[in-house]
Scaffold this motif. Structure first.
Motif, PDB file in Angstrom:
ATOM      1  N   THR B  50      46.987   8.511   7.012  1.00 46.48           N
ATOM      2  CA  THR B  50      46.948   9.399   7.395  1.00 46.48           C
ATOM      3  C   THR B  50      46.091   9.915   6.866  1.00 46.48           C
ATOM      4  O   THR B  50      46.290   9.880   5.350  1.00 46.48           O
ATOM      5  CB  THR B  50      47.661  10.099   8.229  1.00 46.48           C
ATOM      6  OG1 THR B  50      48.565  10.918   7.062  1.00 46.48           O
ATOM      7  CG2 THR B  50      48.174   9.935   9.864  1.00 46.48           C
ATOM      8  N   GLY B  52      44.702  12.279   3.179  1.00 41.89           N
ATOM      9  CA  GLY B  52      45.853  13.019   2.785  1.00 41.89           C
ATOM     10  C   GLY B  52      47.267  12.423   2.668  1.00 41.89           C
ATOM     11  O   GLY B  52      47.979  12.552   1.539  1.00 41.89           O
ATOM     12  N   ALA B  53      47.379  10.862   2.780  1.00 38.65           N
ATOM     13  CA  ALA B  53      48.244  10.142   2.197  1.00 38.65           C
ATOM     14  C   ALA B  53      48.141   9.664   0.999  1.00 38.65           C
ATOM     15  O   ALA B  53      46.870   9.752   0.723  1.00 38.65           O
ATOM     16  CB  ALA B  53      48.148   9.333   3.493  1.00 38.65           C
ATOM     17  N   PHE B 101      61.310   7.614   7.554  1.00 41.58           N
ATOM     18  CA  PHE B 101      61.226   8.609   8.160  1.00 41.58           C
ATOM     19  C   PHE B 101      59.477   8.311   7.691  1.00 41.58           C
ATOM     20  O   PHE B 101      59.345   9.807   8.395  1.00 41.58           O
ATOM     21  CB  PHE B 101      61.408  10.033   6.924  1.00 41.58           C
ATOM     22  CG  PHE B 101      63.055   9.437   7.759  1.00 41.58           C
ATOM     23  CD1 PHE B 101      63.446   9.964   8.541  1.00 41.58           C
ATOM     24  CD2 PHE B 101      63.400   8.924   5.777  1.00 41.58           C
ATOM     25  CE1 PHE B 101      65.734   9.224   7.769  1.00 41.58           C
ATOM     26  CE2 PHE B 101      65.194   9.346   5.680  1.00 41.58           C
ATOM     27  CZ  PHE B 101      65.171   9.238   6.526  1.00 41.58           C
ATOM     28  N   GLU B 103      56.542   8.718   6.339  1.00 48.12           N
ATOM     29  CA  GLU B 103      55.390   8.760   5.151  1.00 48.12           C
ATOM     30  C   GLU B 103      54.640   7.768   4.713  1.00 48.12           C
ATOM     31  O   GLU B 103      55.360   6.870   4.239  1.00 48.12           O
ATOM     32  CB  GLU B 103      56.059   9.498   4.797  1.00 48.12           C
ATOM     33  CG  GLU B 103      56.848   9.178   3.011  1.00 48.12           C
ATOM     34  CD  GLU B 103      58.086   9.597   3.752  1.00 48.12           C
ATOM     35  OE1 GLU B 103      58.293   9.698   4.359  1.00 48.12           O
ATOM     36  OE2 GLU B 103      58.544   9.682   2.775  1.00 48.12           O
TER      37      GLU B 103
END
Lengths: 253, 334
Positions: B50, B52-53, B101, B103
């Motif tokens: 996404t 901003g990753a 999780f 990210e």
């Protein structure tokens, strides 16, 4: 006797007319800058600055409870640094704006409704009109603008204090280090988290102050009417906050 | 009052804006003075990546994903990478989940770095095909996909289990019941057999007991013998026996050596004997065939008789010479 179709058509026409009248009145009120401008700062002080202590009080305990709850939820299954992620994300995106909005809906919405309702039942609003003041411009616009500006300000402070409270709680009560908490805080952070919360807060400010103004100026029947409309203003403001919260989540997430 | 209101509102505004700006910069780890270069990576799908990753290179954060958009049949991601980072000459990007999780991060790798996953190789080749300045990209499966795969496997196992259940119908149950009954019968027979054999086993055990007792007795005798030997050893008798034995062994060794020498000379004598016998055999063969003097003598009796007579006359002559030497010999000087 009029047919049902004609009656519906008549009602629709009346509603559209009312809407147009309100729109025109709003435009006229907003355009009358000299009337409302001097009152914006005092309203920002009353609605915003004076609400900071209660908002921060709520934020501190929200941060503490979130931190403890996330520790309770994550124990044994999820790494503990996710406490930071949960506290940060929740405070910035949801609990900060919504809880602050609900608190201010009680405090600010009731204040505005009671003040304007009393002015209405004591005919002060009529006096303003007699003095050629537009009551919307004099009473409503400064309050709504103050709400739109100050709700995000108060919410931003509440966000910072809430996260800080969660941080302090995590360090002191959860056997979590600062580095771990910050790691979790940064893990899922996006700038959108902040502006999403502030945008919601601005819309909550507009809704709460508008509800207060509408209910206040619509007060009829003396003190009893003031009390009834004040209650309505608070309820309406809270409902508007929850509806807008769902709306923004639907639109922006 | 008016000034105080303005001051308080301004102060709260300042605090609030400062909190927002500082918090946002701190949380995003932004560096105001840092310059960034924009690169575009091309993916077939970006998975959970996404805007901003983080963008990482060898595990170190070197930028962030700025934007993601659809482009023809691909997806393009704008990567803002810090300037000054020494990137590989031909980079590729692999989007992967960083943890369980969810990210995700875009990892920059050298394009010529061998990839273990054949799907990644295919995706990199596919996204590199259109060319241009876009970096080829690939996506690793996320935990959700792996879980979905596991779910499919579980479904297959459930189907197999259902088929097993179908196969294991009432007739199978009846067969199993019959098998159990048969097994019970076999077990009963085995019990009888065991009971019958137990007596024999008892006898064998008794015999073994007796043998064991005999062995015990022998063992005791052996122990007594050993005790005697031990006592003999204590008196030096055994030492003496051993000494004698050692001496006898030496004599035997000497005799053996002598015998070995005798045998060697006998072996030599045997050879000459063989040669002699061969010669004798040859001579006897010639004699037998009447060759030579002896052969003639053995074959011709007249010759033998004459020879005998000649010998007799020779003896008489010698006797006469001994008796009358002057008759046959004369000695004179001048």
């Amino acid at each position: 006797m009029t047919s049902p179709t004609a009656a519906s058509s008549h009602r629709l026409e009346r509603s559209i007319t009312r809407l147009g009248r309100a729109g025109l009145a709003t435009v006229q009120a907003v355009a009358d800058v000299r009337t409302w401008a001097p009152h914006v700062i005092p309203q920002m002080r009353r609605l915003g600055v004076d609400s900071v202590p209660i908002a921060l009080f709520i934020a501190i305990f929200t941060g503490i409870v979130l931190s403890l709850l996330s520790k309770y939820i994550f124990t044994g299954a999820v790494p503990l640094y996710f406490v930071g992620a949960l506290v940060g994300k929740t405070v910035m995106m949801e609990l900060g704006p919504v809880l602050t909005g609900l608190v201010l809906a009680g405090r600010v919405g009731a204040n505005i409704a009671a003040e304007l309702g009393t002015m209405r039942v004591t005919e002060q609003v009529d006096a303003l009109e007699t003095l050629a003041y537009n009551p919307r411009s004099y009473l409503v616009v400064p309050r709504v603008l103050a709400g739109v500006f100050m709700f995000p300000v108060v919410t931003a402070l509440a966000m910072g204090v809430g996260v800080a409270a969660g941080w302090v709680t995590a360090i002191n009560l959860l056997d979590l280090s600062t580095l771990e908490f910050v790691k979790g805080l940064r893990l899922f952070y996006r700038f959108k988290d902040i502006w999403f919360g502030l945008l919601k807060a601005a819309s909550f400010g507009a809704a709460v102050t508008l509800a207060g103004c509408v209910q206040g100026l619509g007060t009829r029947g003396g003190a009893e009417g003031v009390g009834r409309n004040t209650t309505r203003a608070v309820v309406l403001g809270c409902e508007a906050i929850l509806v807008l919260d769902a709306f923004w989540a639907l639109v922006l997430l | 009052m008016k000034r105080r209101n303005e001051f308080l509102v301004g102060l709260v505004l300042l605090l609030s804006v400062s909190a927002v700006v500082a918090g946002a910069l701190w949380l995003s780890e932004a560096d105001i003075g840092r310059r960034e270069a924009l690169h575009v990576a091309r993916f077939r799908t970006v998975g959970g990546l996404t805007p901003g990753a983080p963008v990482t290179f060898r595990g170190v954060r070197v930028g962030r994903v700025e934007a993601i958009r659809l482009a023809d049949q691909f997806v393009e991601a704008d990567l803002k990478v810090y300037q000054g980072v020494d990137l590989p000459g031909k980079p590729a990007v692999i989007a992967a989940s960083q943890s369980l999780f969810g990210e995700w991060a875009a990892n920059i790798v050298p394009r010529d770095q061998p990839q273990d996953d054949p799907n990644v190789r295919v995706m990199l080749a596919e996204t590199a095909r259109p060319g241009g300045d876009r970096w080829p990209g690939a996506t690793l499966p996320d935990v959700g996909q792996l879980t979905a795969q596991a779910g499919r496997i579980a479904t297959d196992i459930a189907a197999v289990a259902a088929r097993v259940q179908e196969t294991f119908d009432s007739s199978a149950v009846a067969s199993l019941r019959q098998s159990i009954k048969d097994f019970a019968g076999i077990a009963s027979k085995l019990e009888h057999f065991t009971t019958a054999e137990t007596g024999r086993l008892t006898e064998v055990t008794d015999n073994i007991d007796l043998a064991s007792a005999s062995v015990l007795g022998a063992s005791e005798h052996m122990q007594a013998t050993l005790a005697r030997v031990d006592s003999a050893t204590a008196d030096g008798q055994l030492q003496e026996i051993l000494g004698n034995t050692r001496a006898g062994t030496g004599d035997l060794r000497q005799a053996s050596a002598d015998l070995r020498e005798v045998l060697a000379s006998l072996r030599a004598q045997e050879t000459s004997l063989v040669r002699t016998l061969i010669a004798a055999d040859s001579a006897l063969s010639r004699i037998q065939s009447g060759q030579g003097t002896i052969g003639l003598l053995s074959k011709d009796p007249a010759l033998y008789n004459e020879s005998i007579e000649t010998l007799q006359e020779m003896r008489r002559l010698i006797a006469d010479i001994q008796m009358n030497p002057r008759k046959y010999f004369k000695f004179s000087v001048f």
